[in-house]
Enzyme design. Structure first.
Site, PDB file in Angstrom:
ATOM      1  CB  VAL A  13      -8.110  10.368   4.081  1.00  0.00           C
ATOM      2  CG1 VAL A  13      -8.108  12.152   4.571  1.00  0.00           C
ATOM      3  CG2 VAL A  13     -10.130  10.492   3.418  1.00  0.00           C
ATOM      4  N   GLY A  26      -4.883   0.528   9.829  1.00  0.00           N
ATOM      5  CA  GLY A  26      -3.980  -0.086  11.728  1.00  0.00           C
ATOM      6  C   GLY A  26      -3.608  -1.911  10.613  1.00  0.00           C
ATOM      7  NE  ARG A  27      -3.503  -6.618   6.860  1.00  0.00           N
ATOM      8  CZ  ARG A  27      -4.531  -6.444   6.230  1.00  0.00           C
ATOM      9  NH1 ARG A  27      -5.529  -5.881   5.554  1.00  0.00           N
ATOM     10  NH2 ARG A  27      -4.997  -7.982   6.528  1.00  0.00           N
ATOM     11  CB  THR A  71       3.933   0.600   6.184  1.00  0.00           C
ATOM     12  OG1 THR A  71       1.962   0.551   7.596  1.00  0.00           O
ATOM     13  CG2 THR A  71       4.229  -0.105   8.009  1.00  0.00           C
ATOM     14  CB  ILE A  72      -0.676   4.259   7.890  1.00  0.00           C
ATOM     15  CG1 ILE A  72      -1.664   3.002   7.343  1.00  0.00           C
ATOM     16  CG2 ILE A  72       0.529   5.414   6.265  1.00  0.00           C
ATOM     17  CD1 ILE A  72      -2.574   4.052   6.775  1.00  0.00           C
ATOM     18  CG  ASP A  73      -1.030  -0.495   8.935  1.00  0.00           C
ATOM     19  OD1 ASP A  73      -1.837   0.526   8.698  1.00  0.00           O
ATOM     20  OD2 ASP A  73      -0.801  -1.003   7.623  1.00  0.00           O
ATOM     21  N   GLY A 130       0.974  -1.903  -0.241  1.00  0.00           N
ATOM     22  CA  GLY A 130       0.127   0.002  -0.237  1.00  0.00           C
ATOM     23  C   GLY A 130       0.567   1.275   0.005  1.00  0.00           C
ATOM     24  NE  ARG A 149     -26.155  10.297  12.328  1.00  0.00           N
ATOM     25  CZ  ARG A 149     -27.162   9.977  12.500  1.00  0.00           C
ATOM     26  NH1 ARG A 149     -26.725   9.679  13.627  1.00  0.00           N
ATOM     27  NH2 ARG A 149     -28.489  10.408  13.015  1.00  0.00           N
TER      28      ARG A 149
HETATM   29  O1  F6P Z   1      -1.222  -1.409   5.429  1.00  0.00           O
HETATM   30  C1  F6P Z   1      -2.030  -0.288   5.152  1.00  0.00           C
HETATM   31  C2  F6P Z   1      -3.131  -0.371   5.001  1.00  0.00           C
HETATM   32  O2  F6P Z   1      -3.675   1.130   4.393  1.00  0.00           O
HETATM   33  C3  F6P Z   1      -3.914  -1.049   5.836  1.00  0.00           C
HETATM   34  O3  F6P Z   1      -4.341  -0.199   6.793  1.00  0.00           O
HETATM   35  C4  F6P Z   1      -5.212  -1.147   5.734  1.00  0.00           C
HETATM   36  O4  F6P Z   1      -5.735  -2.552   6.049  1.00  0.00           O
HETATM   37  C5  F6P Z   1      -4.869  -1.806   3.849  1.00  0.00           C
HETATM   38  O5  F6P Z   1      -3.600  -1.420   3.849  1.00  0.00           O
HETATM   39  C6  F6P Z   1      -6.063  -1.664   3.104  1.00  0.00           C
HETATM   40  O6  F6P Z   1      -5.356  -1.935   2.143  1.00  0.00           O
HETATM   41  P1  F6P Z   1      -5.623  -1.131   0.203  1.00  0.00           P
HETATM   42  O7  F6P Z   1      -5.776   0.268   0.537  1.00  0.00           O
HETATM   43  O8  F6P Z   1      -5.810  -2.275  -0.517  1.00  0.00           O
HETATM   44  O9  F6P Z   1      -7.347  -1.305   0.641  1.00  0.00           O
END
Ligand code: F6P
Length: 344
Positions: A274, A171-172, A126-128, A10, A267
């Protein structure tokens, strides 16, 4: 040296800043040549690349995404994938390949290195923030800032309507973004995958707050959270190209449960991609730049099969084999310390 660069998995803010730093460092210090492989491993296997000169990396520092494109596939998806990577090294006379990726791409890089000894260096992105062996990955800081800004904005609308806002963050299988943005944004409750949650307790925390005269609550939910078995039904997730659940939507189930159990109007907010888009924060620009410089030095120092990493403020290298297939959970002590004072 003739060096290839690729981005995998990603996208994430700071990828272009790494590419810029690699090229600038290699040209200024070692007179290297650079090939930017397009669309991750696909570009390596198909020998699709662009030559990267100083003019090509001008203006890249603040730009989100990746100019090289990215994919989630791997050479192991086809029987001859690794041979094609070998062929690319030989035909393009590569002295090294810098793989900028998260757990998936770094695992592939490690396997290829073990199998072929090709000179590969990893750069963790990775943002995660879930890559083992480094204190931080670039992209994380930006995602936390974006999520915190969103939570800040939700407080006022939640208060105006006396509502519960259930905010789902990426964040998986780790809760890094949720924990950090939840703390920074003053969430009522934070749910993380590292600790299965009890929906009755969440409702109790929200109700407590309402009993105390606060009529709005922000419940921050990491996308990969799991209820305690038997307490709540999970959405059915599809799977991505590499067989992992494609998370998204747990906030809907949680909001419905909160509304039906407490009677408070709820909600959902899913800020989704984003969190991965746009310009990196100043911190991530600096970390990406430091990683890019270190990756070029690592190749010239012969530290192949390693990943650059941040350890106690210093950039260093660690063997890829020590990094892959390991989990990097959040610190549950911090989670409980914050929770005991601020949740509910
Ligand atoms: O690993 C980065 C991430 O943004 C995760 O946080 C998220 O679950 C996943 O990628 C989303 O993946 P995609 O861009 O394939 O929908």
């Amino acid at each position: 040296m003739r060096i290839g660069i690729m981005t995998g998995g990603g996208d994430c803010p700071g990828l272009n800043a790494v590419i810029r730093a690699v090229v600038r460092k290699g040209l200024a210090t070692y007179n290297d040549e650079f090939l930017g492989f397009l669309d991750s491993w696909d570009g390596v296997m198909e020998q699709r690349y662009v030559s990267l000169q100083e003019s090509d990396v001008r203006g890249l520092l603040p730009r989100g995404g990746t100019i090289l494109g990215t994919r989630r596939g791997s050479p192991y998806d086809t029987a001859d994938g690794v041979d094609r990577v070998r062929k690319c090294f030989a035909e393009q006379k590569l002295d090294g390949l810098i793989v900028i990726g998260g757990n998936g791409s770094l695992t592939v890089a490690s396997l290829i290195f073990e199998q072929t000894s090709l000179p590969i260096i990893g750069v963790p992105k990775t943002i995660d923030n879930d890559v083992y062996g480094t204190d931080l990955t670039f992209g994380f800081h930006t995602a936390v800032q974006i999520a915190t800004d969103a939570i800040d904005r939700l407080h006022t609308t939640a208060e105006s309507h006396d509502r519960v806002m259930v905010v789902e963050l990426m964040g998986r299988d780790t809760g890094w973004i949720a924990l950090y943005a939840g703390i920074a944004g003053g969430a009522t409750v934070i749910l993380v995958p590292e600790e299965p949650f009890d929906i009755s307790k969440v409702c109790e925390q929200v109700a407590n707050r309402h009993r105390g005269g606060r009529y709005a609550s922000i419940v921050v939910v990491a996308e990969g959270v799991q209820p305690i078995p038997g307490t709540m039904k999970l959405p059915e997730y599809e799977h991505d190209q590499i067989g992992r659940p494609r998370y998204g939507g747990i906030c809907v189930t949680i909001a419905q449960e909160i509304e039906s159990r407490t009677g408070y109007e709820s909600r959902v907010v899913q800020i989704g991609h984003v969190q991965r888009g746009g310009t990196p924060t100043a911190y991530d620009r600096i970390l990406s730049t430091r990683f890019g410089l270190a990756a070029v030095d690592a190749l010239h120092d012969g530290a192949v099969g390693h990943m650059v990493a941040l350890r106690s403020s210093q950039v260093t290298t660690v063997p890829l084999s020590e990094v892959v297939n390991k989990e990097r959970p959040i610190d549950l002590n911090l989670f409980h310390e914050i929770g005991s004072v601020f949740f509910g």
